[in-house]
Design a protein around this motif. Structure first.
Motif, PDB file in Angstrom:
ATOM      1  N   ASN A   1      10.401  27.146   6.659  1.00 39.53           N
ATOM      2  CA  ASN A   1       9.704  26.382   5.614  1.00 39.53           C
ATOM      3  C   ASN A   1      10.173  24.928   5.588  1.00 39.53           C
TER       4      ASN A   1
ATOM      5  N   LEU B   1       2.064  30.193   1.880  1.00 40.51           N
ATOM      6  CA  LEU B   1       3.040  30.137   2.977  1.00 40.51           C
ATOM      7  C   LEU B   1       3.983  31.345   2.926  1.00 40.51           C
ATOM      8  N   GLU B   2       4.493  31.632   1.747  1.00 37.27           N
ATOM      9  CA  GLU B   2       5.407  32.772   1.601  1.00 37.27           C
ATOM     10  C   GLU B   2       4.720  34.091   1.937  1.00 37.27           C
TER      11      GLU B   2
ATOM     12  N   ARG C   1       3.447  33.798   5.996  1.00 35.55           N
ATOM     13  CA  ARG C   1       4.322  33.284   7.052  1.00 35.55           C
ATOM     14  C   ARG C   1       4.733  34.386   8.035  1.00 35.55           C
ATOM     15  N   ASN C   2       5.348  35.424   7.519  1.00 37.62           N
ATOM     16  CA  ASN C   2       5.862  36.464   8.423  1.00 37.62           C
ATOM     17  C   ASN C   2       4.762  37.208   9.191  1.00 37.62           C
TER      18      ASN C   2
ATOM     19  N   GLU D   1       6.902  30.507  16.404  1.00 39.02           N
ATOM     20  CA  GLU D   1       7.177  29.762  15.162  1.00 39.02           C
ATOM     21  C   GLU D   1       6.558  28.368  15.214  1.00 39.02           C
TER      22      GLU D   1
ATOM     23  N   ALA E   1       2.924  28.844  14.600  1.00 37.18           N
ATOM     24  CA  ALA E   1       2.688  29.160  13.186  1.00 37.18           C
ATOM     25  C   ALA E   1       2.786  27.888  12.339  1.00 37.18           C
ATOM     26  N   GLN E   2       3.721  27.022  12.685  1.00 37.69           N
ATOM     27  CA  GLN E   2       3.832  25.754  11.958  1.00 37.69           C
ATOM     28  C   GLN E   2       2.553  24.936  12.135  1.00 37.69           C
TER      29      GLN E   2
ATOM     30  N   PHE F   1      -0.192  26.332   9.857  1.00 32.55           N
ATOM     31  CA  PHE F   1      -0.043  25.930   8.451  1.00 32.55           C
ATOM     32  C   PHE F   1      -0.299  24.430   8.271  1.00 32.55           C
TER      33      PHE F   1
END
Lengths: 171, 206
Positions: free
Chosen positions: A72, B37-38, B41-42, B59, B62-63, B66
């Motif tokens: 994050n 996001l929370e 995300r996973n 990752e 994934a970034q 988002f």
């Protein structure tokens, strides 16, 4: 023998979702019961269910890797950096991401058309500019016509030779 | 284009909860983006990890997903399920990465960083023996190999169907094909997997 080669219509591309959903436990009770009755009589579907359920369990073993703790934080940092960046930087970033890639075929087609147009118009030189009827006829085209006429004459000569030879043979 | 915000695929007329959150993001509510996001995300990283089979790359992708969602917030219209849109972007990025001729170079670069960033993989069992660990790793490798050898679209379809439990219509939207094409992809993919993992499947079936 694969399930595809078996004869049950449920084992076709369009209907296999029923069996897949059943094996995954996603089929409602009524349809499950109907399918179970079918599988009592259909060996192909029964075999499919057993193998698919086993495959399902095997695939469950593949657990994902843990996600980085700072995911994050890194994302928000990128968002902040992008928000603070000037417009030309953001444009360069979008180019880097490859959003322009979809324009490549279009650009290539336009280039081919442009080159074709140029080549098409490059060799045309009027013989006598201003004279009606000859406008647009190039030296190249006249040469080609002469060459074609020569070829036709040669072919005629060849044809008559062959005909004469054939006639003397039959005699 | 993939990242276009017009989400008119596999449309459901009523916006889902995620879409409502995204509407709030559009109105400037960053907390709603944090919630999205929370929540996603996973699952998103896990999907991408299974697609590209490389954790740091998954990752990064994934970034990017988002980031694109966040950047598109201003023109967002909830004409489809949020997750369909999200997985469509993710699939597009993953397929691009897989097809990109430069990915080998990227992997080498990320391999160098991997040691320092990533925690060691932990097995779910309580202190497994060396032998158990080796057997588990060998089985896992076989599964990974079997999936990685599938054609890219079949792989994406299986991962969305098996691990994300997505509906056929959603998968079709994410892959930009018809539902019947998705069923065909899945049928062929599972058939191939059953053949490649036959020894596991047979053992499991007995």
């Amino acid at each position: 023998m694969t399930h595809r080669e078996m004869t049950c219509p449920l084992l076709s591309d369009d209907s296999v979702d029923v069996l897949l959903d059943y094996s995954a436990g996603r089929l409602d009770k009524a349809r499950s019961a109907r399918l179970e009755r079918h599988m009592e009589a259909c060996d192909a579907c029964a075999a499919f269910r057993v193998e698919q359920s086993a495959l399902w369990s095997a695939l469950d073993e593949w657990e994902p890797e843990p996600v980085s703790m700072d995911f994050n934080r890194r994302l928000w940092h990128k968002i902040d950096v992008q928000a603070a960046a000037p417009w030309y930087w953001r444009l360069a970033d979008s180019l880097r991401m490859g959003t322009w890639k979809s324009a490549i075929p279009l650009a290539a087609a336009a280039l081919v058309v442009a080159v074709g147009f140029m080549m098409d118009h490059q060799g045309i030189t009027p013989l006598t500019p201003g004279v009606a009827g000859t406008k647009g006829v190039s030296i190249t085209e006249v040469d080609q016509v002469e060459k074609t006429l020569d070829d036709v004459q040669l072919l005629k000569q060849f044809d008559s030779t062959v005909t004469e030879a054939g006639a003397s043979k039959t005699m | 284009m993939w990242e276009r915000v017009n989400t008119t695929m596999g449309a459901s007329p009523v916006p889902d909860l995620d879409a409502q959150l995204m509407l709030r993001v559009r109105d400037g509510d960053e907390d709603s983006f944090r919630v999205l996001l929370e929540k996603h995300r996973n699952p998103l990283i896990h999907f991408l990890y299974r697609m590209v089979q490389d954790q740091p790359v998954s990752e990064e992708l994934a970034q990017e997903v988002f980031l694109r969602i966040y950047r598109s917030r201003g023109s967002y219209e909830p004409t489809a399920r949020f997750t369909t849109w999200m997985f469509r972007i993710a699939t597009h990025l993953a397929l691009n990465w897989l097809r990109d001729e430069k990915n080998e170079r990227a992997t080498e670069r990320l391999d160098e960083d991997r040691g320092s960033d990533m925690p060691a993989r932990e097995l779910p069992d309580k202190k497994p023996s060396v032998e158990q660990r080796m057997v588990y790793q060998a089985r896992l490798q076989e599964i990974r190999d079997a999936i990685s050898l599938l054609p890219e679209k079949q792989r994406a379809a299986v991962l969305m169907h098996k691990y994300r439990e997505m509906e056929y219509a959603q998968i079709a939207s994410a892959l930009e094909c018809s539902e019947s094409a998705v069923k065909s992809l899945l049928f062929r993919a599972y058939e191939t997997l059953r053949a490649r993992l036959a020894h596991m499947v047979t053992r499991g079936a007995l």
